[in-house]
Design an enzyme around this catalytic site. Structure first.
Site, PDB file in Angstrom:
ATOM      1  CG  PHE A 189     -27.250  44.683  39.508  1.00 30.51           C
ATOM      2  CD1 PHE A 189     -27.914  43.567  39.037  1.00 30.51           C
ATOM      3  CD2 PHE A 189     -27.624  45.202  40.743  1.00 30.51           C
ATOM      4  CE1 PHE A 189     -28.925  42.959  39.774  1.00 30.51           C
ATOM      5  CE2 PHE A 189     -28.635  44.603  41.492  1.00 30.51           C
ATOM      6  CZ  PHE A 189     -29.284  43.472  41.006  1.00 30.51           C
TER       7      PHE A 189
ATOM      8  CG  ASP B 144     -27.362  52.604  40.270  1.00 36.74           C
ATOM      9  OD1 ASP B 144     -27.139  52.788  41.492  1.00 36.74           O
ATOM     10  OD2 ASP B 144     -27.901  51.579  39.829  1.00 36.74           O
TER      11      ASP B 144
ATOM     12  CE  LYS C 100     -25.730  47.307  47.056  1.00 37.51           C
ATOM     13  NZ  LYS C 100     -26.021  46.078  47.778  1.00 37.51           N
TER      14      LYS C 100
END
Ligand code: PLP
Length: 411
Positions: free
Chosen positions: A141, A226, A258
């Site tokens: 993702f 990532d 995040k």
């Protein structure tokens, strides 16, 4: 399970893009959240691995408040002190001998967009006009913008928004032979998560990241990591890839978001010097990216998180993982690293039902797959809070008799 009154109002005015759990939280403090009814909850999801320093952390609140009171925004037409200070700190964490430089955005998807752009720019500049391909992995993702959706390894999500940007291919995660075969003359970069988060906290076999580094070096392609969900201390090292890669052997590009701002929106794409240097004024930009308040939030978050690494995060992670494994009859499978864990409830189990039962017991976790719960509490979590969460989760499992099904599904 009562539906909060705001759900009806929301239906009239918000896009129906989120399937929300039946809670409206209005206050947080450390690892605890309080809802509209005044009910206290232990937050063992942390805004999906985001609230690393805990809710309303006084140091972060003070830094954000002070910066906003002094200067909130000037645009990227002018120099911004906190942006440079934060970039220096992040580059230090990567530890690339040649140095590294940052582009700031506002989210994980934006950080990955920047990574894709810089990889294509680098491929064209260094290897030829057609060297723009990105090899990513099945189940990965990377975000919901069109390019990061194309990079995301969930084909079922693609047709609804086709046509997507071209140039992305996918190989099974953890399979170095497949990766080697997929890298061709048109490949600019390989894009990996150090552990796949949204796929269910899937940890690759030992040696996978090091092997990917070796393959990409040999082929002369970039390695993009990532770290949007796994970075900023979640696994005990600052970046999750640092359990296997470091210094001169690190990735060429690392993306973050995040937990970087403890919930204040900020994304960052960190690239080693010779990669970052291919970009020119006007190649990329953002109105809000790297604004002084976001950077102040991030630096204050790092002040809180850095002293917790690796000892506290590892110790709390071990305690939580051991307690989770003991919750089911005959033991349950726990995946992950540090304070980034998935509890596998077994084939046929209903993780969503268990997460709802946990809410009723005052514990916030989420069903990361149909059969597994995700736990990613603030890194400040204490041993007492871990133990309390385990008691609440145990009660939730007990209150939903079909919750846990060991392999074979007979219990
Ligand atoms: N990359 C990874 C690994 C993620 O887990 C996420 C979000 O869950 C993203 C990218 C996208 O981040 P954002 O939602 O901030 O755009």
């Amino acid at each position: 399970m009562s539906i909060p009154p705001i759900a009806e109002r929301e239906r009239a005015v918000l896009w129906p893009t989120y399937a929300r759990a039946p809670r409206q939280f209005i206050r947080g403090e450390g690892v605890r959240l309080y809802d509209t009814e005044g009910r206290e909850h232990l937050d063992f999801l942390g805004g999906i691995a985001t609230v690393a320093a805990g809710h309303a952390n006084p140091h972060v609140v003070a830094a954000v408040t002070a910066q906003l009171g002094r200067l909130g925004h000037t645009s990227n037409l002018y120099f911004t002190g906190p942006q440079v200070e934060l970039a220096e700190r992040l580059a230090g964490h990567l530890g690339a001998p040649q140095g590294a430089a940052v582009f700031f955005g506002n989210s994980g998807a934006e950080a990955n967009e920047a990574a894709i752009k810089v990889a294509r720019r680098w491929g064209r500049a260094n290897r030829g006009p057609d060297v723009v391909g990105i090899v990513a992995t099945d189940g990965a993702f990377h975000g919901r913008t069109l390019a990061t959706l194309a990079a995301t390894g969930k084909p079922a999500l693609h047709p609804t928004f086709a046509p997507l940007p071209q140039g992305f291919s996918h190989v099974p995660y953890g399979d170095l032979d497949a990766l080697e075969k997929a890298i061709g003359p048109g490949t600019a970069a390989v894009l990996l998560e150090p552990i796949q988060g949204e796929a269910g906290i899937q940890v690759p076999p030992a040696g996978y990241l090091a092997g990917a580094r070796e393959l990409t070096r040999r082929a002369g392609v970039l390695l993009l990591m990532d770290e949007v969900q796994g970075g900023m201390g979640r696994t005990g090292t600052f970046f999750a890839h640092q359990h296997e890669l470091s210094g001169a052997d690190g990735p060429d590009v690392v993306t973050m978001a995040k937990a970087l701002g403890n919930g204040y929106p900020i994304g960052a794409c960190l690239a080693v010097r010779e990669v970052a240097e291919v970009m020119r004024p006007g190649d990329h930009g953002s109105t809000f990216g790297g604004g002084p308040v976001a950077c102040a939030a991030a630096m204050a978050t790092l002040d809180v998180v850095e002293p917790l690494l690796p000892g506290h995060v590892e110790a709390m992670g071990r305690r939580l993982a051991a307690g989770l494994a003991n919750l089911g009859p005959g033991g349950l499978q726990v995946r992950g690293r540090g304070l980034w864990l998935a509890l596998e409830l077994g084939e046929g189990a209903d993780a969503k039902a268990v997460a709802l039962a946990a809410l009723d017991q005052g514990l916030v976790v989420n069903p990361v797959t149909g059969t597994a719960l995700r736990l990613a509490p603030p890194l400040t979590v204490t041993a007492g809070e871990v133990d309390e969460a385990l008691v609440r989760l145990g009660r939730a499992l007990g209150s939903s008799p079909d919750a846990v099904r060991p392999p074979g599904g007979t219990t």
